[in-house]
Design a protein around this motif. Structure first.
Motif, short mmCIF file in Angstrom:
data_model
loop_
_atom_site.label_atom_id
_atom_site.label_comp_id
_atom_site.label_asym_id
_atom_site.label_seq_id
_atom_site.Cartn_x
_atom_site.Cartn_y
_atom_site.Cartn_z
N ALA A 180 0.82 -1.22 0.00
CA ALA A 180 0.00 0.00 0.00
C ALA A 180 0.85 1.27 0.00
N ALA A 181 2.12 1.15 0.35
CA ALA A 181 2.98 2.34 0.48
C ALA A 181 3.70 2.69 -0.82
N VAL A 182 3.59 1.84 -1.86
CA VAL A 182 4.28 2.14 -3.12
C VAL A 182 3.31 2.77 -4.12
N ASP A 183 3.84 3.30 -5.20
CA ASP A 183 2.99 3.92 -6.23
C ASP A 183 2.49 2.92 -7.25
N ILE A 184 3.34 1.95 -7.61
CA ILE A 184 2.98 0.94 -8.62
C ILE A 184 3.38 -0.43 -8.10
N PHE A 185 2.45 -1.38 -8.16
CA PHE A 185 2.73 -2.76 -7.80
C PHE A 185 2.57 -3.61 -9.04
N LEU A 186 3.56 -4.51 -9.31
CA LEU A 186 3.64 -5.21 -10.59
C LEU A 186 3.73 -6.72 -10.43
N PRO A 187 2.71 -7.39 -9.90
CA PRO A 187 2.76 -8.85 -9.81
C PRO A 187 2.41 -9.50 -11.15
N ASN A 188 2.74 -10.79 -11.29
CA ASN A 188 2.20 -11.52 -12.43
C ASN A 188 0.85 -12.12 -12.04
N GLU A 189 0.22 -12.79 -12.98
CA GLU A 189 -1.15 -13.24 -12.76
C GLU A 189 -1.25 -14.24 -11.61
N GLY A 190 -0.31 -15.18 -11.56
CA GLY A 190 -0.32 -16.17 -10.48
C GLY A 190 -0.11 -15.53 -9.12
N GLU A 191 0.82 -14.59 -9.06
CA GLU A 191 1.09 -13.89 -7.80
C GLU A 191 -0.11 -13.05 -7.37
N ALA A 192 -0.73 -12.38 -8.35
CA ALA A 192 -1.89 -11.54 -8.04
C ALA A 192 -3.04 -12.38 -7.49
N THR A 193 -3.23 -13.57 -8.06
CA THR A 193 -4.30 -14.46 -7.58
C THR A 193 -4.04 -14.90 -6.15
N LYS A 194 -2.80 -15.27 -5.86
CA LYS A 194 -2.47 -15.70 -4.50
C LYS A 194 -2.63 -14.55 -3.51
N LEU A 195 -2.22 -13.35 -3.89
CA LEU A 195 -2.37 -12.20 -3.02
C LEU A 195 -3.84 -11.87 -2.78
N ALA A 196 -4.66 -11.99 -3.82
CA ALA A 196 -6.09 -11.72 -3.66
C ALA A 196 -6.73 -12.71 -2.70
N GLU A 197 -6.31 -13.97 -2.78
CA GLU A 197 -6.84 -14.98 -1.86
C GLU A 197 -6.46 -14.67 -0.42
N ALA A 198 -5.33 -13.97 -0.24
CA ALA A 198 -4.89 -13.59 1.11
C ALA A 198 -5.45 -12.24 1.54
N GLY A 199 -6.29 -11.62 0.68
CA GLY A 199 -6.89 -10.34 1.02
C GLY A 199 -6.01 -9.14 0.73
N PHE A 200 -5.01 -9.31 -0.16
CA PHE A 200 -4.06 -8.23 -0.44
C PHE A 200 -4.25 -7.64 -1.83
N ALA A 201 -5.45 -7.67 -2.39
CA ALA A 201 -5.67 -7.20 -3.76
C ALA A 201 -5.80 -5.68 -3.81
N ASP A 202 -5.22 -5.09 -4.86
CA ASP A 202 -5.40 -3.66 -5.18
C ASP A 202 -5.10 -2.73 -4.02
N LEU A 203 -4.01 -2.98 -3.32
CA LEU A 203 -3.63 -2.13 -2.20
C LEU A 203 -2.88 -0.89 -2.67
N ALA A 204 -2.11 -1.01 -3.75
CA ALA A 204 -1.34 0.11 -4.28
C ALA A 204 -2.25 1.01 -5.12
N PRO A 205 -1.89 2.28 -5.27
CA PRO A 205 -2.69 3.17 -6.12
C PRO A 205 -2.84 2.65 -7.55
N LEU A 206 -1.79 2.03 -8.08
CA LEU A 206 -1.82 1.45 -9.42
C LEU A 206 -1.27 0.04 -9.35
N THR A 207 -2.08 -0.94 -9.74
CA THR A 207 -1.65 -2.34 -9.79
C THR A 207 -1.60 -2.78 -11.24
N VAL A 208 -0.46 -3.28 -11.68
CA VAL A 208 -0.26 -3.76 -13.04
C VAL A 208 -0.02 -5.26 -12.97
N ILE A 209 -0.87 -6.04 -13.65
CA ILE A 209 -0.79 -7.50 -13.59
C ILE A 209 -0.28 -8.02 -14.93
#
Length: 288
Positions: A180-209
């Protein structure tokens, strides 16, 4: 904060630095009790920070590297490749005496890749200086978890911050506030899915998957933008996401629209998969 439209702002890329041992033409992964023979072996400087810095340099964006060098016998190989890539090594330091060599065994197979990695010693040297740069890119979430002081250091310097994810079997609860403290977060699709399952989705102002053959998508303010990529033959996907980061950030730092930034990332990511190693495809980029 410095205006993101200042052109050719230099970037400090911080994160773990490896020597990648890429075994090509293996055909399949070995099973327990079996042995598989590869057709080729090549050594490459690796790790997200180095690969992104190399691609930024190829795009004529000044790039500095902040990392601990792999221990002997791989340090000189990596130093030479940092120099060949045109990266400024001002933030690099030798590994502490007695540290294990920090290496990754990479196995490219069927358009994807698998890694076996030894992560040893401190990711970054002490007393990192960000006074000379206009943007900080952190190569993987784990390095930021080890060095959370990067966030206040960047903010004190008045610069923007981007963060790649990297694979983590277990996601630390501390990750949420750092993302949440960065400007851009750049996970890949697998990482983004795992983070979403842990409740960590779309925390940064801009998320690029990064979605591989499906291109990339970005989410900002609840709005999603998707840009597909061109079909290509994949020789080695190692570092493709880090190359994407460089293309995206180079366009973003020049103040280009979001869809143009995604297209620029797709271009460098596509070039990356056309050759072995995280930076082998740079020559393809230069010819395109």
């Amino acid at each position: 904060m410095k205006d993101s439209r200042d052109t050719r702002r230099s970037v400090a890329c911080a994160g773990r630095l490896y020597c990648d041992l890429v075994f090509s033409g293996a055909g399949r992964l070995p099973a327990m009790g079996q042995e598989v023979f590869a057709e080729g072996l090549s050594l490459h400087a690796g790790g997200g920070a180095f690969i992104t810095a190399a691609w930024l340099s190829a795009l004529d964006r000044p790039a500095e590297l902040v990392a601990t060098l792999p221990a002997a016998p791989f340090e000189q190989t990596v130093r030479a490749q940092i120099a060949d890539a045109g990266i400024i090594p001002s933030g690099c330091a030798t590994a502490p005496y007695g540290t294990d060599p920090q290496i990754t065994v990479a196995l490219p197979l069927g358009g994807d890749r698998a890694f076996l990695t030894r992560r040893a010693g401190p990711a970054l040297p002490a007393n990192v200086s960000l006074d000379r740069v206009g943007h900080l890119h952190i190569g993987e979430l784990h390095s930021l978890l080890e060095h959370p002081e990067l966030i206040p250091a960047a903010r004190a310097a008045g610069i923007t911050i981007s963060l790649d994810c990297g694979w983590e079997d277990d996601i630390s609860p501390e990750a949420a506030k750092l993302i949440a403290a960065v400007d851009i977060f750049l996970p890949n699709e697998g990482e983004a899915t795992k983070l979403a399952e842990a409740g960590f989705a779309d925390l940064a102002p801009l998320t690029v998957i990064k979605c591989g053959a499906d291109g990339a998508r970005a989410r900002i303010g609840g709005v999603e933008t998707h840009v597909p990529t061109n079909a290509t033959t994949v020789m080695d996907a190692t570092g493709a996401g880090d190359a994407f980061n460089a293309g995206f950030l180079d366009a973003w730092l020049d103040g280009k629209p979001l869809d143009a930034c995604l297209a620029a990332g797709n271009r460098t990511g596509t070039a990356a998969v056309s050759a072995l190693g995280g930076t082998g495809g740079i020559s393809q980029l230069e010819m395109s």
